[in-house]
Design a protein around this motif. Structure first.
Motif, PDB file in Angstrom:
ATOM      1  N   GLU A 176       0.370  -3.070   3.559  1.00 25.05           N
ATOM      2  CA  GLU A 176      -0.891  -2.674   2.735  1.00 25.05           C
ATOM      3  C   GLU A 176      -2.062  -3.885   3.029  1.00 25.05           C
ATOM      4  OE1 GLU A 176       0.323   0.853   0.192  1.00 25.05           O
ATOM      5  OE2 GLU A 176       1.522   1.073   1.765  1.00 25.05           O
ATOM      6  N   GLN A 190      -4.010  -4.304   6.380  1.00 23.13           N
ATOM      7  CA  GLN A 190      -5.000  -2.930   6.433  1.00 23.13           C
ATOM      8  C   GLN A 190      -6.812  -2.955   5.926  1.00 23.13           C
ATOM      9  OE1 GLN A 190      -2.240   0.121   6.541  1.00 23.13           O
ATOM     10  NE2 GLN A 190      -1.854  -0.296   8.114  1.00 23.13           N
ATOM     11  N   GLN A 231      -8.220  -5.790   6.820  1.00 23.44           N
ATOM     12  CA  GLN A 231      -8.962  -5.363   8.015  1.00 23.44           C
ATOM     13  C   GLN A 231     -10.053  -4.363   7.832  1.00 23.44           C
ATOM     14  OE1 GLN A 231      -9.109  -6.706  10.727  1.00 23.44           O
ATOM     15  NE2 GLN A 231     -10.251  -5.396  11.410  1.00 23.44           N
TER      16      GLN A 231
END
Length: 158
Positions: A25, A28, A31
Motif C-alpha cells: 500500500e 502504491q 506512485q
C-alpha cells in the motif's frame, strides 16, 4: 508505558497487516502521488489530495501497529502451564446456567477483541469473571441486564 498482553495469533495478524502496508500500500500511494503531481497545478488536483490523505492514513496505521507490537507482551497460549485454570489466551466453553445456552470465548488483548468471532477482551466483565476459574466452576458476570451465571465446561490452550 506498560506492556499490553497479546496472543501470538494477534501479533501475527498485526505483522501481516504491517507487511501489507509497507510492501504494497505504501509504494502504491507513493506512485499515485507521483502520477498526480505530473498533472500540474496541485491546488485543484483532487487525485493528489486524495493520495496525500491516503498516505497519511497508511503512515498513521503503520506507526500505530509498530507501537502496539513494541508494547506487546506476546503470549503463546500453547506453551502456558496454567494448571487447568482460565488464563489470558485460553478458550473457554461455557453454559449459561439459566438458559442452558452454550458459548465459547477466547480471552484476548484489547486490540484483538471481536465478540462476533468469540474473542473477548481481557478487561471485559466476562473475562474478568472467568480468569482464575477451573472446569465446573461457575462465573458470575455483571451484564447490562443483571447478573448472569456461566458454568465452565472446558478450557483449551490452543
Amino acid at each position: 508505558m506498560a506492556s499490553t498482553p497479546m496472543t501470538l495469533r494477534g501479533a501475527e495478524k498485526l505483522r501481516e497487516e504491517l507487511h501489507q502496508l509497507k510492501s504494497v500500500e505504501r509504494p502504491q500511494v507513493i506512485q499515485a502521488i507521483a502520477e498526480a503531481r505530473e498533472h500540474g497545478d496541485l491546488k485543484e488536483n483532487a487525485e493528489y489530495h486524495a493520495a496525500r490523505e491516503q498516505q497519511g492514513f497508511i503512515e498513521g496505521r503503520i506507526a500505530d501497529i509498530e507501537s502496539k507490537l513494541g508494547n506487546a507482551q506476546i503470549i503463546d497460549v500453547t506453551k502456558l502451564n496454567a494448571n487447568g485454570k482460565v488464563v489470558f489466551g485460553a478458550t473457554v466453553d461455557l453454559v449459561e446456567v439459566e438458559s442452558g445456552d452454550e458459548v465459547t470465548y477466547q480471552i484476548v488483548g484489547e486490540d484483538e477483541a471481536d465478540i462476533k468471532a468469540g474473542r473477548v477482551s481481557v478487561g471485559s466483565p466476562i473475562a474478568r469473571a472467568l480468569i482464575g476459574k477451573e472446569i465446573d466452576d461457575v462465573a458470575v458476570v455483571q451484564a447490562p441486564g443483571g447478573e448472569r451465571e456461566y458454568e465452565i465446561v472446558e478450557i483449551r490452550y490452543e
